[in-house]
Write a protein that holds these residues in place. Structure first.
Motif, mmCIF file in Angstrom:
data_model
loop_
_atom_site.group_PDB
_atom_site.id
_atom_site.type_symbol
_atom_site.label_atom_id
_atom_site.label_comp_id
_atom_site.label_asym_id
_atom_site.label_seq_id
_atom_site.Cartn_x
_atom_site.Cartn_y
_atom_site.Cartn_z
ATOM 1 N N ARG A 104 0.828 -1.203 0.000
ATOM 2 C CA ARG A 104 0.000 0.000 0.000
ATOM 3 C C ARG A 104 0.870 1.265 0.000
ATOM 4 O O ARG A 104 0.547 2.258 -0.631
ATOM 5 N N HIS A 105 1.999 1.228 0.714
ATOM 6 C CA HIS A 105 2.767 2.437 0.983
ATOM 7 C C HIS A 105 4.097 2.445 0.237
ATOM 8 O O HIS A 105 4.709 1.399 0.018
ATOM 9 N N LEU A 106 4.533 3.653 -0.122
ATOM 10 C CA LEU A 106 5.920 3.834 -0.544
ATOM 11 C C LEU A 106 6.389 5.205 -0.083
ATOM 12 O O LEU A 106 5.629 6.172 -0.080
ATOM 13 N N TYR A 107 7.643 5.249 0.339
ATOM 14 C CA TYR A 107 8.284 6.490 0.780
ATOM 15 C C TYR A 107 9.593 6.609 0.002
ATOM 16 O O TYR A 107 10.545 5.872 0.265
ATOM 17 N N SER A 113 11.257 5.053 7.977
ATOM 18 C CA SER A 113 11.587 3.645 7.772
ATOM 19 C C SER A 113 10.739 3.031 6.661
ATOM 20 O O SER A 113 9.538 3.302 6.549
ATOM 21 N N VAL A 114 11.386 2.193 5.851
ATOM 22 C CA VAL A 114 10.677 1.423 4.831
ATOM 23 C C VAL A 114 10.737 -0.072 5.155
ATOM 24 O O VAL A 114 10.472 -0.912 4.293
ATOM 25 N N ALA A 115 11.097 -0.397 6.390
ATOM 26 C CA ALA A 115 11.085 -1.800 6.805
ATOM 27 C C ALA A 115 9.653 -2.316 6.827
ATOM 28 O O ALA A 115 8.714 -1.571 7.138
ATOM 29 N N GLY A 137 7.400 0.208 -0.377
ATOM 30 C CA GLY A 137 8.333 0.588 -1.424
ATOM 31 C C GLY A 137 9.216 1.741 -0.989
ATOM 32 O O GLY A 137 8.814 2.571 -0.170
ATOM 33 N N CYS A 138 10.429 1.802 -1.553
ATOM 34 C CA CYS A 138 11.344 2.880 -1.164
ATOM 35 C C CYS A 138 11.699 3.789 -2.332
ATOM 36 O O CYS A 138 12.450 4.752 -2.155
ATOM 37 N N THR A 139 11.199 3.500 -3.535
ATOM 38 C CA THR A 139 11.497 4.351 -4.693
ATOM 39 C C THR A 139 10.202 4.837 -5.332
ATOM 40 O O THR A 139 9.133 4.279 -5.099
#
Length: 311
Positions: A104-107, A113-115, A137-139
């Motif tokens: 659901r989430h990405l930063y 934190s993206v853990a 997600g991190c990108t």
């Protein structure tokens, strides 16, 4: 393809909401009845779960195995607790998956934190442990997007000198780095522009880092659930594990006496552990020493197991 990739529904249509009683879209085409807009707002866990189960059943009917879901657009953003619990209910009911997960989430900037987040854990020491994992997600979608825009290029992920970029930021702080893309951008109308960016990113990552492990979302979710939920008790020279989920390549690090050697026990059975010279050689069933620290990698079984250290 499926041995190396997870398959998810991004709901039923990504746009028009389907009436589960008729199998047809609702007549109202406004944002109130769009999956990626407002429909999920105010919905209960059971309503969210039923809709997810409908989407999952389509994949099951087509012969796919599935352990998670991806949300389209704003789906679930205003009902995050219901989305989490609904995913747990739906994936377990349709596929009986042990560790359901959802994206659901990405930063894609900053220090947040993206853990993965392990949520709604219950019954951990019963015959029916339950949890759901939110993978993050991190990108950004920098390989061409869902609409085949011009890719932003590899530098957003990792620069040519290998010193900067979002993937470098996340990996160097010790968190899983989950790249985000759309297949449309990867394929890019047959020109494969996004795929070329991805290939370049992978090449640069391996030039910069020598400790990368590539995992599917289901594998990452299982590992994180085991990491967060396994009860670990240290008593003298013994470490006892009570794991709600089996997990391959479970890895621990512990300070011990200089000559202590680990032995892995499951019940009355002693399982072999092979010593390797450095941590990059670790695979399941091996261990290494770094000064007064021992690192052990093993397939933790569900239930109880033990690592004992003998001189």
């Amino acid at each position: 393809m499926t041995p190396n990739w997870d398959i998810h529904p991004e709901m039923v249509t990504h746009t028009r909401v389907i009436d589960l009683k008729t199998g047809h879209p609702y007549r109202d085409p406004s944002p109130k009845f769009m999956e990626n807009w407002e429909w999920s707002a105010g919905r209960s866990t059971d309503e969210i779960g039923a809709y997810l189960a409908y989407a999952l059943q389509i994949l099951k009917n087509a012969g796919f195995t599935c352990e998670g879901i991806t949300t389209p657009g704003g789906f679930g953003n205003k009902v995050l607790p219901e989305l989490s619990q609904g995913t747990l209910q739906a994936v377990r009911s349709v596929y009986a998956a042990e560790v359901p997960h959802y994206f659901r989430h990405l930063y894609d900037t900053g220090d947040r934190s993206v853990a993965p987040r392990v949520e709604n854990a219950t019954g951990l020491e019963t015959d029916d442990p339950q949890c759901v994992v939110s993978v993050i997600g991190c990108t950004g979608d920098w390989t061409g997007g869902w609409d085949c825009t011009t890719p932003e290029g590899a530098d957003r992920f990792i620069t040519e000198d290998l010193q900067a970029g979002r993937m470098v930021e996340v990996i160097t702080r010790g968190e899983p780095a989950m790249m985000v893309c759309h297949w449309t951008g990867i394929y890019w109308s047959g020109q494969e522009l996004g795929f070329q960016v991805f290939q370049n990113v992978v090449r640069r990552l391996h030039e910069r880092f020598d400790n990368l492990l590539w995992m599917k979302l289901s594998e990452l979710s299982r590992y994180w659930a085991a990491k967060e939920l396994t009860r670990i008790e240290h008593a003298g020279t013994t470490i006892n594990f009570t794991a709600p989920y089996a997990c391959p390549n479970f890895t621990i690090q512990v300070t011990t006496r200089e000559k202590a050697v680990p032995a892995w026990k499951v019940g009355d059975k002693v399982l072999p552990l092979k010593k390797v010279t450095k941590r990059l050689q670790l695979v399941s069933g091996t261990w290494c020493r770094e000064g007064d620290t021992v690192i052990v990698c093993f397939d933790v079984p569900r239930g109880k197991s033990t690592i004992e250290f003998a001189a």
